[in-house]
Design a protein around this motif. Structure first.
Motif, PDB file in Angstrom:
ATOM      1  N   ILE A  45       0.762  -1.034  -0.072  1.00 58.41           N
ATOM      2  CA  ILE A  45      -0.004   0.018  -0.225  1.00 58.41           C
ATOM      3  C   ILE A  45       0.720   1.093   0.069  1.00 58.41           C
ATOM      4  O   ILE A  45       1.787   1.184   0.866  1.00 58.41           O
ATOM      5  N   ARG A  46       0.808   2.131  -1.025  1.00 63.62           N
ATOM      6  CA  ARG A  46       1.484   3.214  -0.863  1.00 63.62           C
ATOM      7  C   ARG A  46       0.903   4.022   0.119  1.00 63.62           C
ATOM      8  O   ARG A  46      -0.182   4.268   0.340  1.00 63.62           O
ATOM      9  N   ALA A  47       2.043   4.800   0.852  1.00 65.28           N
ATOM     10  CA  ALA A  47       1.613   5.451   2.113  1.00 65.28           C
ATOM     11  C   ALA A  47       2.391   6.829   2.252  1.00 65.28           C
ATOM     12  O   ALA A  47       3.985   6.741   1.822  1.00 65.28           O
ATOM     13  N   LEU A  48       1.951   7.802   2.440  1.00 65.26           N
ATOM     14  CA  LEU A  48       2.481   9.056   2.766  1.00 65.26           C
ATOM     15  C   LEU A  48       2.496   9.337   4.370  1.00 65.26           C
ATOM     16  O   LEU A  48       1.400   9.175   4.844  1.00 65.26           O
ATOM     17  N   LEU A  91       7.368  11.380   4.801  1.00 66.45           N
ATOM     18  CA  LEU A  91       7.876  10.437   4.184  1.00 66.45           C
ATOM     19  C   LEU A  91       7.027   9.499   2.981  1.00 66.45           C
ATOM     20  O   LEU A  91       5.734   9.807   3.229  1.00 66.45           O
ATOM     21  N   ASP A  92       7.731   9.240   2.088  1.00 70.18           N
ATOM     22  CA  ASP A  92       6.908   8.528   1.218  1.00 70.18           C
ATOM     23  C   ASP A  92       7.479   7.077   1.009  1.00 70.18           C
ATOM     24  O   ASP A  92       8.847   6.741   0.995  1.00 70.18           O
ATOM     25  N   GLY A  93       6.447   6.199   0.965  1.00 72.22           N
ATOM     26  CA  GLY A  93       6.886   4.788   1.191  1.00 72.22           C
ATOM     27  C   GLY A  93       5.799   3.735   0.849  1.00 72.22           C
ATOM     28  O   GLY A  93       4.656   4.110   0.102  1.00 72.22           O
ATOM     29  N   GLU A  94       5.802   2.527   1.220  1.00 71.41           N
ATOM     30  CA  GLU A  94       5.048   1.269   1.026  1.00 71.41           C
ATOM     31  C   GLU A  94       5.205   0.688   2.098  1.00 71.41           C
ATOM     32  O   GLU A  94       5.953   0.217   2.552  1.00 71.41           O
ATOM     33  N   ILE A  95       3.667   0.409   2.514  1.00 73.44           N
ATOM     34  CA  ILE A  95       3.707  -0.648   3.641  1.00 73.44           C
ATOM     35  C   ILE A  95       3.122  -2.134   3.056  1.00 73.44           C
ATOM     36  O   ILE A  95       2.378  -2.273   2.224  1.00 73.44           O
ATOM     37  N   LEU A 132       6.889  -0.357   7.154  1.00 71.19           N
ATOM     38  CA  LEU A 132       7.076   0.654   6.094  1.00 71.19           C
ATOM     39  C   LEU A 132       8.365   0.687   5.578  1.00 71.19           C
ATOM     40  O   LEU A 132       9.435   0.896   6.281  1.00 71.19           O
ATOM     41  N   VAL A 133       8.284   0.777   4.110  1.00 67.31           N
ATOM     42  CA  VAL A 133       9.600   0.763   3.413  1.00 67.31           C
ATOM     43  C   VAL A 133       9.741   2.105   2.963  1.00 67.31           C
ATOM     44  O   VAL A 133       8.647   2.546   1.963  1.00 67.31           O
ATOM     45  N   VAL A 134      10.597   2.847   3.230  1.00 70.58           N
ATOM     46  CA  VAL A 134      10.700   4.348   2.884  1.00 70.58           C
ATOM     47  C   VAL A 134      11.555   4.613   1.808  1.00 70.58           C
ATOM     48  O   VAL A 134      12.548   4.018   1.692  1.00 70.58           O
ATOM     49  N   PHE A 135      11.225   5.351   0.641  1.00 71.84           N
ATOM     50  CA  PHE A 135      12.022   5.425  -0.414  1.00 71.84           C
ATOM     51  C   PHE A 135      11.981   7.083  -0.801  1.00 71.84           C
ATOM     52  O   PHE A 135      12.691   7.416  -1.791  1.00 71.84           O
ATOM     53  N   ASP A 136      11.458   8.006   0.046  1.00 64.33           N
ATOM     54  CA  ASP A 136      11.589   9.267  -0.695  1.00 64.33           C
ATOM     55  C   ASP A 136      11.205  10.279   0.725  1.00 64.33           C
ATOM     56  O   ASP A 136      10.631   9.809   1.693  1.00 64.33           O
ATOM     57  N   LEU A 137      11.704  11.422   0.718  1.00 68.47           N
ATOM     58  CA  LEU A 137      11.624  12.314   1.795  1.00 68.47           C
ATOM     59  C   LEU A 137      11.185  13.655   1.046  1.00 68.47           C
ATOM     60  O   LEU A 137      11.915  14.341   0.133  1.00 68.47           O
ATOM     61  N   LEU A 138       9.868  14.154   1.311  1.00 68.98           N
ATOM     62  CA  LEU A 138       9.369  15.247   0.764  1.00 68.98           C
ATOM     63  C   LEU A 138       9.455  16.731   1.457  1.00 68.98           C
ATOM     64  O   LEU A 138       9.356  17.575   1.093  1.00 68.98           O
ATOM     65  N   ILE A 169      10.690   0.153  10.442  1.00 67.08           N
ATOM     66  CA  ILE A 169      10.960   1.275   9.471  1.00 67.08           C
ATOM     67  C   ILE A 169      12.033   0.934   8.509  1.00 67.08           C
ATOM     68  O   ILE A 169      13.139   0.766   9.008  1.00 67.08           O
ATOM     69  N   ARG A 170      12.031   0.636   7.427  1.00 66.35           N
ATOM     70  CA  ARG A 170      13.026   0.361   6.456  1.00 66.35           C
ATOM     71  C   ARG A 170      13.399   1.244   5.554  1.00 66.35           C
ATOM     72  O   ARG A 170      12.523   1.926   5.056  1.00 66.35           O
ATOM     73  N   LEU A 171      14.597   1.327   5.286  1.00 61.52           N
ATOM     74  CA  LEU A 171      15.127   2.297   3.905  1.00 61.52           C
ATOM     75  C   LEU A 171      15.232   1.247   2.735  1.00 61.52           C
ATOM     76  O   LEU A 171      15.971   0.231   2.864  1.00 61.52           O
ATOM     77  N   ILE A 172      14.454   1.713   1.679  1.00 61.46           N
ATOM     78  CA  ILE A 172      14.584   0.733   0.488  1.00 61.46           C
ATOM     79  C   ILE A 172      16.044   0.697  -0.124  1.00 61.46           C
ATOM     80  O   ILE A 172      16.789   1.405   0.003  1.00 61.46           O
TER      81      ILE A 172
END
Length: 740
Positions: A45-48, A91-95, A132-138, A169-172
């Motif tokens: 699931i895409r998550a902000l 944070l932008d990521g995927e659950i 939560l796999v985080v892949f961007d910082l807005l 909480i993971r970094l992609i």
């Protein structure tokens, strides 16, 4: 490098940037980009996620829906991160669901967590762990990082999460270059695909951008056909084929073996293939079920059994945890494979078991046999009447090499097969419901059994299904263009009306823009629907909008046309043969000027010719362009072509070359659009070779209908994609030609 700006948006209103689906034909070249970043594509699931260091964290979906309550196991780790950093973050990521060892699981494992509340939330969290796999910082403090390039946002994200990641909480993982190796690694581990990112790309909230592209993986295997389900709606012969396989390592016993059920496939069939398979199934029908066990819903459904003698090749995305196929698409029958050779482990593992998946692939994927291709060759026709000689120079034209086949873009809706089946069921039962697309967008549908084309018995439900199947080719045609709606609430024989203004209210997520209908009237803005999204396409079909009629310009440059069109409109006594003559004469003139052009049927009795224009071209210039060409041809061939606006002053067998369609705000039905013609025509792209051969090749507009077009697409690919890729016309040369 642009400096970060001050954050001014409410995080609850921010929408994530989306990746474009990479065309299948371009996968190899995309994966070989040496400077691109490659990341796993998770099936979650895409998550902000908004943190401010004081208030509880907030988890929102891509559509802005707050899902914080559904993920209590993520709230505390996120809150702890916010307290450590003591400044606002977005944070932008995927659950993703995770299993033993922290490996990611398919989306199916998350479904039970999305729509529960109260005590059920905790129970669901205990049953299915998430991360939560985080892949961007807005956002970082007061700084809006979206204007920064990706490599700078990533640098700040790594610095922020250094020594602060955990199982929750993971970094992609990002890899620079060598995408082919990463894709091979991902296939072995059952990833959904990879995402390819350009390191200098900005973050465009709420938009798809080519700076992010997703390359999705598929599998292809053989299955034994054990039966079929009854057809729904107007589809002939059968609804879906029931598939199975024999357990691996089994020995032939005195009693017949039973198939292990692997799912059903109801998409990927052309009309000819439906006929061919039905002819093969009927002699094999039996009253004995060949499957050892069936799921409960299927046991209640109308189905018929066959002796397990046919083997089908099927493409699919994944195996579900229940051991059935996800998103299966029929490829063809395998005449070179015996059913008893189709063996594999009785319980197929879900995609997060790497060893089993790698073993399955070690057998190698086989290409479909030529059986289906043999069935989709040219249609045999009776000999046509000799064509009246024209003044075109077709007879002396050198044979052109056939254009390169451009496959349609991958379907933008991964759950298309499931939605097609759901629509057929709703039409059969007469129920109303809401379609939920894979991105969460919703489309209310109902009254699908209403007859829209009495001559062919075609219903509104079939129109909705047509556009769901046609979306890969059609959505790029209407993307970012305002749409005019011509609604047929009671079908093609009922009253119709035009509607420019977008309905209010609208389902959430449908794109609307204010358009100034008259460039000379600054206060003439009207809210228009904007094309490019599957949700909008299906919603319009539900409203009874049969054709897609986009503007000749795209947002944001709405005042400038990026294409021009010549509409060849036949008078009542005009033959289609004569329409093709006029099209050929226009093409001869365009070729003489070196101007690229593209032809299509109108979906009724005419032909449309489109020309790509340079950026920033005023509408008036495009109209003058077409007026010059139309006038030259009409003056050279007055017995067949005319630019006379008054209908009563035209010859009854003439073709009117309408260049006035290029006026600001006017529209034409676009390529791949259904039409309200009695025969349910489709505006179908043609090659110029087909147009010049014309009647000699048996070309007739009635051949291109809602029920036949997909067979043609299988053969030709997306011809109209050439218009988007073409060099624009040299208007200066055209105007000089007209002046001479």
């Amino acid at each position: 490098m642009p400096a970060p700006t001050v954050w001014r948006d409410d995080p609850r209103d921010v929408r994530p940037m989306l990746a474009e689906a990479a065309p299948a034909a371009a996968h190899l070249s995309i994966l070989e980009r040496p400077d691109a970043w490659f990341e796993p594509k998770y099936d979650g699931i895409r998550a902000l996620v908004a943190l401010d260091g004081v208030a509880p964290p907030r988890i929102c979906t891509r559509l802005g829906r707050d899902k914080t309550e559904q993920f209590p196991d993520l709230v505390e780790p996120l809150a702890a991160l916010g307290r450590q950093l003591r400044r606002p973050l977005l944070l932008d990521g995927e659950i993703v669901a995770v299993g033993g060892g922290g490996t990611a699981r398919p989306f199916q494992y998350l479904q039970d967590r999305l729509h529960v509340s109260g005590a059920a939330v905790r129970a669901a969290a205990q049953a299915t762990a998430t991360a939560l796999v985080v892949f961007d910082l807005l956002r970082d403090g007061e700084a809006d990082l979206r204007p920064l390039p990706l490599h700078e946002r990533r640098r700040r994200l790594e610095r922020l999460l250094r020594r602060r990641t955990s199982d929750k909480i993971r970094l992609i993982d990002s890899k620079v270059g060598d995408g082919t190796a990463l894709a091979a690694h991902g296939r072995e581990r059952g990833w959904e695909g990879v995402v390819v990112k350009q390191p200098d790309g900005r973050y465009f909230s709420g938009r798809r951008s080519a700076t992010w592209q997703k390359v999705k993986f598929t599998e292809s295997e053989e299955f034994v056909v054990g039966g079929w389900t009854s057809p729904r709606g107007t589809r002939p012969h059968f609804g879906a084929l029931l598939l199975g396989y024999y357990p691996a390592g089994g020995e032939r016993a005195s009693s017949p073996e039973r198939l292990v059920f692997a799912g059903q496939v109801g998409t990927g069939f052309t009309a000819a293939e439906l006929d061919r398979i039905a002819a093969r199934l009927l002699p094999l029908e039996t009253g004995d079920c060949p499957f050892a066990e069936l799921p409960a819903p299927l046991r209640a459904e109308t189905r018929r059994w066959v002796s397990p003698s046919l083997v089908a090749q099927v493409t699919f995305t994944q195996w579900t945890r229940d051991g059935v196929l996800r998103h299966p698409v029929y490829d063809g029958l395998r005449g070179d494979k015996r059913p008893d050779e189709v063996r594999r482990a009785a319980l197929r593992p879900p995609p997060d078991h790497a060893a089993a998946r790698a073993a399955a692939r070690s057998r190698g994927a086989r290409a479909p046999s030529g059986a289906q291709a043999a069935q989709s060759g040219p249609v045999t026709r009776s000999a046509p009447a000799p064509r009246r000689p024209s003044r075109s120079k077709r007879a002396s034209r050198p044979a052109a090499a056939p254009p390169a086949r451009i496959p349609p873009d991958p379907h933008p809706e991964p759950a298309a097969g499931d939605l097609l089946a759901q629509l057929e069921d709703l039409e059969r039962t007469g129920r109303r419901s809401t379609l939920v697309l894979s991105d969460g967008a919703r489309v209310p549908v109902g009254n699908l059994g209403k007859i829209f084309w009495p001559a062919g018995g075609i219903t509104k439900g079939e129109l909705v299904r047509f556009y769901l199947r046609m979306a890969p080719c059609l959505l790029p045609v209407v993307a970012d263009r305002p749409l005019v709606m011509k609604r047929f609430p009671n079908g093609v024989e009922g009253k119709s009306f035009y509607q420019h203004r977008a309905p209010n209210p609208l389902p959430e997520g449908i794109r609307v823009t204010a358009v100034r209908e008259s460039p000379d009237k600054p206060h003439s803005e009207v809210p228009y629907l904007v094309g490019g999204r599957l949700q909008t396409l299906l919603y319009m079909a539900q409203l009874g909008v049969i054709s897609q009629d986009p503007w000749f310009s795209r947002l944001p440059e709405i005042q400038a046309a990026d294409m021009a069109a010549l509409d060849l409109d036949p008078m009542p006594e005009t033959t289609f043969d004569r329409v093709l003559d006029v099209a050929c004469w226009l093409h001869d003139e365009l070729e003489r000027l070196g101007v690229p052009s593209f032809a299509k049927t109108s979906g009724s009795e005419g032909v449309h010719i489109f020309v790509p224009l340079p950026p920033g071209t005023p509408y008036e210039a495009g109209m003058i362009f077409c007026q010059i060409l139309a006038t030259v041809v009409a003056e050279a061939h007055p017995e067949a072509a005319t630019v006379e606006r008054m209908v009563r002053q035209r010859r009854p067998d003439a073709v009117y070359i309408d260049y006035l369609q290029n006026i600001h705000g006017k529209t034409l039905a676009c390529a791949y659009s259904a039409r309200a013609s009695p025969f349910a025509g489709v505006s179908t792209p043609l090659t110029w070779e087909e147009v010049h051969e014309g009647a000699a090749a048996g070309l007739r507009p009635h051949d291109f209908t809602m029920r036949s077009i997909f067979r043609r697409l299988d053969l030709t690919g997306d011809i109209w994609a050439g218009l988007r890729r073409s060099q624009p016309a040299d208007l200066e040369a055209v105007f000089a030609y007209g002046a001479g």
